[in-house]
Design an enzyme around this catalytic site. Structure first.
Site: not given
Ligand code: NAD
Length: 356
Positions: A145, A192, A224, A248, A252
């Protein structure tokens, strides 16, 4: 002077339902301070649209200074239709980013805690979610980001996922320390590393920091797989630590398996400052109607005691009072099942207060 510890808290109610839910949390603060015998000084400041209307700025230097000179900040929510059409840099979202940056809040903590009384309102089966209680540590000021270079032209778009050693070290340390406080909870680091070098780097540093916490179990998991595991068997997690982008998304998913937006607290933590706020926004559709669920904000206050003041017993009292009010059947509109009686913001707050 009483000689008792005094905590200085800045309260910024903000806009919409912000003032209603913060008022409830401050009543709970008052009650726990009396019960546990400590003193609090609460200083209220303007922020967001409420500040813009008075000062022509969403975040004044005065509010920022106050946030830098206190033990913790409690924030309601900011924004609303009235300020939606301002230029981007003047919008409430820009002020939120600025306050987080100025306070150096590099870690975002979001719990996934399922209250027994609300097990049925999860999108997952009751036997899968019952007893779920874990914390997600999301890195907040680095990663893709913020990485340079970034941009796009007619034929390409690009971003850069980059982490510095100190950025990984400090969030990993925070997560291990939190796990230690929770009775040596297991830490799952999510990355990852099978595809991304930056993730392999993340993993290496997390393992280095882990050497200072040999009593804590550390598990590595690919992102994943983690997304699947959170909905397959959320109870396997105790503390999750992960980068900005993965956090992020995962925070959620993790939050929502527990039910409503009105139930979800958060903490944003830096080396010197900390800010506690509900996940939800200013809910203009129900603002000023005494309908908002105050639990997310009251639970954010509990997080303040756990993380900033190292008083887990106070946090425990607040969580137990929330659990008690829910068990007794109190429901604001957002968490009521069809046909259930609906409590107002002030009724829910009173039900929690009565159980402190
Ligand atoms: P929102 O979270 O305000 O509301 C989404 C829906 O959830 C609405 O139907 C609302 O009534 C309901 N809801 C939210 N909190 C609730 C609570 N405590 N109790 C009961 N119901 C609740 O999101 P939105 O509608 O997308 O945004 C509204 C405004 O809030 C916008 O101006 C947005 O920019 C701002 N916002 C601020 C923050 C923040 O301050 N951190 C976060 C998100 C959105």
């Amino acid at each position: 002077m009483s000689g008792r510890k005094m905590y200085k808290i800045v309260s910024i109610p903000g806009d919409g339902i912000g003032p209603e839910v913060v008022a409830g949390a401050l009543e709970v603060l008052n009650a726990v301070s009396k019960k546990h015998g400590f003193e609090v000084a609460v200083e209220e400041h303007l922020f967001g649209g409420a500040s813009y209307d008075v000062h022509g700025s969403m975040l004044t230097d005065e509010t920022l200074e106050a946030c830098k000179n206190c033990d913790a900040v409690l924030l309601g929510a900011v924004g609303g239709p009235k300020w939606e059409n301002l230029p981007h840099a003047e919008k409430p979202e820009a002020a939120l980013l600025k306050i987080r940056k100025e306070l150096g809040l590099f870690a975002n903590l979001r719990p996934a805690k399922v209250y027994d009384a609300l097990v049925a309102s999860s999108s997952l089966r009751p036997e899968v979610v019952k007893g779920t209680d874990f914390m997600v540590f999301r890195e907040l000021t680095g990663g893709i980001y913020f990485g340079q270079p970034r941009g796009y032209d007619e034929n390409r778009g690009w971003n850069t996922m980059v982490y510095e050693r100190y950025e990984v070290e400090r969030i990993a340390r925070l997560a291990f320390e939190f796990a230690k406080k929770r009775g040596n909870a297991k830490v799952t680091s999510i990355d990852k590393a099978n595809v991304l070098e930056v993730s392999q780097f993340w993993r290496n540093i997390v393992h280095e920091v882990h050497q200072d916490f040999p009593e804590i179990e550390l598990v590595d998991m690919y992102v994943d797989n983690a997304a699947m595991q959170v909905v397959r068997n959320p109870k396997q997690f105790e503390v999750i630590v992960t980068s900005n982008l993965f956090g992020d998304i995962l925070s959620d998913i993790s939050g929502m398996i527990t039910g409503s937006l009105g139930m979800l607290p958060s903490a944003s933590i830096g080396s010197e400052h900390a800010l506690y706020e509900p996940i939800h926004g200013s809910a203009p559709d129900i603002a000023g109607q005494n309908k908002a669920n105050p639990i997310a904000t009251i639970a954010s206050l509990a997080m303040m005691f756990e993380n900033s003041f190292n008083m887990p017993e106070v946090a425990g009292d607040i969580y137990a009072a929330i659990e008690g009010a829910l068990a007794a059947g109190f429901r604001t509109g957002d968490i009521a099942a069809p046909g259930e009686a609906i409590s107002s913001t002030t009724e829910m707050t009173a039900a929690i207060l009565a159980r402190i």
